[in-house]
Design a protein around this motif. Structure first.
Motif, PDB file in Angstrom:
ATOM      1  N   PRO A 166      82.057  63.992  46.232  1.00 40.79           N
ATOM      2  CA  PRO A 166      81.598  63.631  44.888  1.00 40.79           C
ATOM      3  C   PRO A 166      82.339  64.410  43.793  1.00 40.79           C
ATOM      4  CG  PRO A 166      80.041  65.123  45.908  1.00 40.79           C
ATOM      5  CD  PRO A 166      81.084  64.812  46.939  1.00 40.79           C
ATOM      6  N   ILE A 167      83.237  65.297  44.182  1.00 37.93           N
ATOM      7  CA  ILE A 167      84.009  66.090  43.218  1.00 37.93           C
ATOM      8  C   ILE A 167      85.350  65.398  42.983  1.00 37.93           C
ATOM      9  CG2 ILE A 167      85.085  68.327  42.795  1.00 37.93           C
ATOM     10  CD1 ILE A 167      82.894  69.558  44.541  1.00 37.93           C
ATOM     11  N   SER A 168      85.809  65.394  41.748  1.00 37.73           N
ATOM     12  CA  SER A 168      87.048  64.697  41.411  1.00 37.73           C
ATOM     13  C   SER A 168      88.246  65.311  42.130  1.00 37.73           C
ATOM     14  CB  SER A 168      87.292  64.724  39.904  1.00 37.73           C
ATOM     15  OG  SER A 168      87.678  66.018  39.494  1.00 37.73           O
ATOM     16  N   SER A 169      89.235  64.472  42.375  1.00 38.69           N
ATOM     17  CA  SER A 169      90.436  64.931  43.077  1.00 38.69           C
ATOM     18  C   SER A 169      91.158  66.014  42.278  1.00 38.69           C
ATOM     19  CB  SER A 169      91.369  63.761  43.364  1.00 38.69           C
ATOM     20  OG  SER A 169      91.737  63.111  42.169  1.00 38.69           O
ATOM     21  N   SER A 170      91.148  65.922  40.957  1.00 36.81           N
ATOM     22  CA  SER A 170      91.831  66.940  40.147  1.00 36.81           C
ATOM     23  C   SER A 170      91.156  68.306  40.288  1.00 36.81           C
ATOM     24  CB  SER A 170      91.907  66.522  38.678  1.00 36.81           C
ATOM     25  OG  SER A 170      90.621  66.345  38.145  1.00 36.81           O
ATOM     26  N   THR A 171      89.839  68.335  40.330  1.00 35.19           N
ATOM     27  CA  THR A 171      89.119  69.599  40.517  1.00 35.19           C
ATOM     28  C   THR A 171      89.391  70.171  41.902  1.00 35.19           C
ATOM     29  OG1 THR A 171      87.371  68.922  39.004  1.00 35.19           O
ATOM     30  CG2 THR A 171      86.832  70.676  40.560  1.00 35.19           C
ATOM     31  N   LEU A 172      89.358  69.323  42.924  1.00 26.97           N
ATOM     32  CA  LEU A 172      89.632  69.795  44.283  1.00 26.97           C
ATOM     33  C   LEU A 172      91.068  70.294  44.417  1.00 26.97           C
ATOM     34  CD1 LEU A 172      87.772  67.077  46.364  1.00 26.97           C
ATOM     35  CD2 LEU A 172      87.102  69.463  46.046  1.00 26.97           C
ATOM     36  N   LYS A 173      91.997  69.623  43.771  1.00 27.01           N
ATOM     37  CA  LYS A 173      93.398  70.058  43.821  1.00 27.01           C
ATOM     38  C   LYS A 173      93.556  71.422  43.153  1.00 27.01           C
ATOM     39  CE  LYS A 173      95.414  65.490  44.151  1.00 27.01           C
ATOM     40  NZ  LYS A 173      96.172  64.435  43.487  1.00 27.01           N
ATOM     41  N   LYS A 174      92.851  71.635  42.042  1.00 21.63           N
ATOM     42  CA  LYS A 174      92.897  72.939  41.390  1.00 21.63           C
ATOM     43  C   LYS A 174      92.357  74.029  42.312  1.00 21.63           C
ATOM     44  CE  LYS A 174      92.453  71.137  36.720  1.00 21.63           C
ATOM     45  NZ  LYS A 174      91.534  70.949  35.595  1.00 21.63           N
ATOM     46  N   ARG A 175      91.259  73.715  42.986  1.00 21.86           N
ATOM     47  CA  ARG A 175      90.667  74.693  43.910  1.00 21.86           C
ATOM     48  C   ARG A 175      91.631  75.014  45.054  1.00 21.86           C
ATOM     49  NH1 ARG A 175      84.403  72.552  44.548  1.00 21.86           N
ATOM     50  NH2 ARG A 175      83.896  72.763  42.338  1.00 21.86           N
ATOM     51  N   SER A 176      92.257  73.990  45.594  1.00 22.68           N
ATOM     52  CA  SER A 176      93.174  74.220  46.726  1.00 22.68           C
ATOM     53  C   SER A 176      94.432  74.923  46.267  1.00 22.68           C
ATOM     54  CB  SER A 176      93.525  72.908  47.414  1.00 22.68           C
ATOM     55  OG  SER A 176      94.276  72.071  46.569  1.00 22.68           O
ATOM     56  N   HIS A 177      94.900  74.612  45.073  1.00 25.47           N
ATOM     57  CA  HIS A 177      96.106  75.272  44.531  1.00 25.47           C
ATOM     58  C   HIS A 177      95.817  76.747  44.289  1.00 25.47           C
ATOM     59  CE1 HIS A 177      99.880  75.770  42.468  1.00 25.47           C
ATOM     60  NE2 HIS A 177      99.242  76.320  41.462  1.00 25.47           N
ATOM     61  N   HIS A 178      94.621  77.044  43.822  1.00 28.72           N
ATOM     62  CA  HIS A 178      94.239  78.438  43.568  1.00 28.72           C
ATOM     63  C   HIS A 178      94.358  79.257  44.856  1.00 28.72           C
ATOM     64  CE1 HIS A 178      91.994  81.923  42.209  1.00 28.72           C
ATOM     65  NE2 HIS A 178      91.201  81.789  43.256  1.00 28.72           N
TER      66      HIS A 178
END
Length: 82
Positions: A66-78
């Motif tokens: 339910p979380i947007s792909s952009s938010t998840l990508k930011k988390r994974s990039h971090h």
């Protein structure tokens, strides 16, 4: 490191293969076929009650998050840069 996918689901960052916006399921025949095969193997999990916004592919499973792909990508990039 770990990535929170929504609800109570957390995965190891090392297991992450790809993160897609949910719209790819409708716009790409290949991705639709990929998900259908995973569903047949029972390797797909819906996270929470909310509408899915992204598809997260790991080494062993596919998650509808339910979380947007952009938010998840930011988390994974971090986690990839630390």
């Amino acid at each position: 490191m770990y990535i929170h996918l929504g609800g109570e689901k957390i995965i190891r960052a090392a297991e992450l293969v790809a993160i897609f916006d949910i719209s790819i399921e409708q716009s790409s025949k290949l991705s639709k076929q990929f998900v259908l095969q995973a569903k047949k193997r029972k390797d797909v999990e819906m996270i929470g009650e909310e509408e899915a916004k992204s598809i997260v592919v790991t080494q062993h499973k596919i998650y509808y998050s339910p979380i947007s792909s952009s938010t998840l990508k930011k988390r994974s990039h971090h986690f990839a840069t630390t």
